[in-house]
Enzyme design. Sequence first.
Site, PDB file in Angstrom:
ATOM      1  N   ASP B 139       0.825  -1.209   0.000  1.00  0.00           N
ATOM      2  CA  ASP B 139       0.000   0.000   0.000  1.00  0.00           C
ATOM      3  C   ASP B 139       0.863   1.264   0.000  1.00  0.00           C
ATOM      4  OD1 ASP B 139      -2.277  -1.486  -0.090  1.00  0.00           O
ATOM      5  OD2 ASP B 139      -2.543  -1.526   2.090  1.00  0.00           O
ATOM      6  N   CYS B 140       1.987   1.190   0.696  1.00  0.00           N
ATOM      7  CA  CYS B 140       2.855   2.370   0.752  1.00  0.00           C
ATOM      8  C   CYS B 140       3.904   2.385  -0.354  1.00  0.00           C
ATOM      9  CB  CYS B 140       3.494   2.491   2.124  1.00  0.00           C
ATOM     10  SG  CYS B 140       4.125   0.953   2.793  1.00  0.00           S
TER      11      CYS B 140
END
Lengths: 133, 397
Positions: B139-140
Amino acid sequence: MTTKKVVLRFSAETADKPIIYHLVKDYDLIINILKAQINPHKEGTMVLEISGDKYDEGISFLEKQGILVQPLETEVVRNEQRCTSCGACSVHCPTQALYIERPSMDVRFDGEKCILCLMCLKICPVRAMEVRV
Amino acid sequence: MGVERTIKEINERIKKGKVVVLTAEEVIEKVKEKGIEETAKEVDVVTTGTFGPMCSSGVFLNFGHTSPRIKMQRVWLNNVPAYTGIAAVDAYLGATELPEDDPLNSDYPGEFRYGGGHVIEDLVARRPIRLKATGYGTDCYPRKEIETTITIDDINEAILFNPRNCYQNYNCAVNLSNKTIYTYMGTLKPNLGNANYSTSGQLSPLLKDPYFKTIGIGTRIFLGGGIGYVAWNGTQHFPTILKDEDGKELCASGGTLSVIGDLKKMSARWLVGTSFRGYGATLTVGIGVPIPILNEEILYYAAKTDEELFAPIVDYSDVYPNRKPGNLGYVSYAQLKSGKINLLGKEVPTAPLSSYPKAREIAHILKDWIQKGDFLLTEPVQNLPGPDSGLKGKVLN
């Protein structure tokens, strides 16, 4: 009549054949031996200057004997920038063309003594030895 | 009671342009001429040098973040993989790493023409490097791959960090078998065809400070043409004093250094990608260490000559690979440098793998830096274990 320079490479099996005799007697060639490093039952090298009408026949005779024939258009050169003067090559060069100067320990290359065995290209850890065509 | 001086005093003399620096070769001549006592009064610093293949070398790289970001799980530089088991765009490239498609020794002896050491040379020479990285996506860090070209100036950091360099002393390698062998000590011809050694002898840093009286953690050094520091002892740091059959002390052996420095400020003249046929790729590293002459004892060791420094002769056809005990005796660096040694009744030609002329040049460059005031000496933050520490190598079973 043109003169050509060639390098002959003998395997251990072909090193003791009297090839110069045959080149002169059977093919009527004029031979000048420039360098020779031949020992019975060991790999060897010879640099010849050859002239004569039956040059091509003479060369094919050599090849049939299992001798590798290369035209002497190549030379081994040292990339001075790359060479670190370590000296690892010095014990592998059969003619001492590469040698250590003492006491400075600088590595020198005498191209005149080189018989193009190309061993230094395999040995040099930093690939400073090159073939120039 | 002879002369005593501190590193602080030496640095004051450097700043005033009054410091007296000699290379390890020059100080030998001085001591022969004037003796230890007089030379110790005159000379503040002795510089040493070594330039040889050092496999335990590598570089930490931080490539900078892409947009969108990627957490690099695998990374290749000119097709040579680097270790990425650290933060997102950090990697460590080791000198002996090889491309995944390298034929290795399947066509024996392999050539190993290009490896991690060559990438490091290309980086420091500011040549363009092909960078490829893949990630699994988070996600990051959503991005999954990138392929681009970088130079050392395009990336955030390139920190040379070599876990084991600068071996105090090393084996003289020979081959007792009847076939050619291909080793990290070079190609060894059969039946004692040659004897290879790899130390700069009387110029070699740790041979000149056998008890680690001056070289310690934080010592500022010449590293790869730039400034570096001793980070720690090297791995396999097992300092000892060699003794001959009669128990007579010969010289030091077994110490190593871990070193660190900014690769961006180094030079491809002093970090050279290296290949050993049949063995692998590595990096030839230039290191120079200043030895402050704090007292006569330190000078006594710093002035040791090639005649007084010895290498053990070891068979690399059987004894070394099979970790058998014993050696074929000791030989002085003076004998090794002469070009031939006598061994088992045979005259054996010798060849160095580490460059003595380059070691001399490093000692002169370091001398020059100190004399010009560009290089101050450092007090070790902590000393390194010496021969009395009793450190010994463990066996892995």
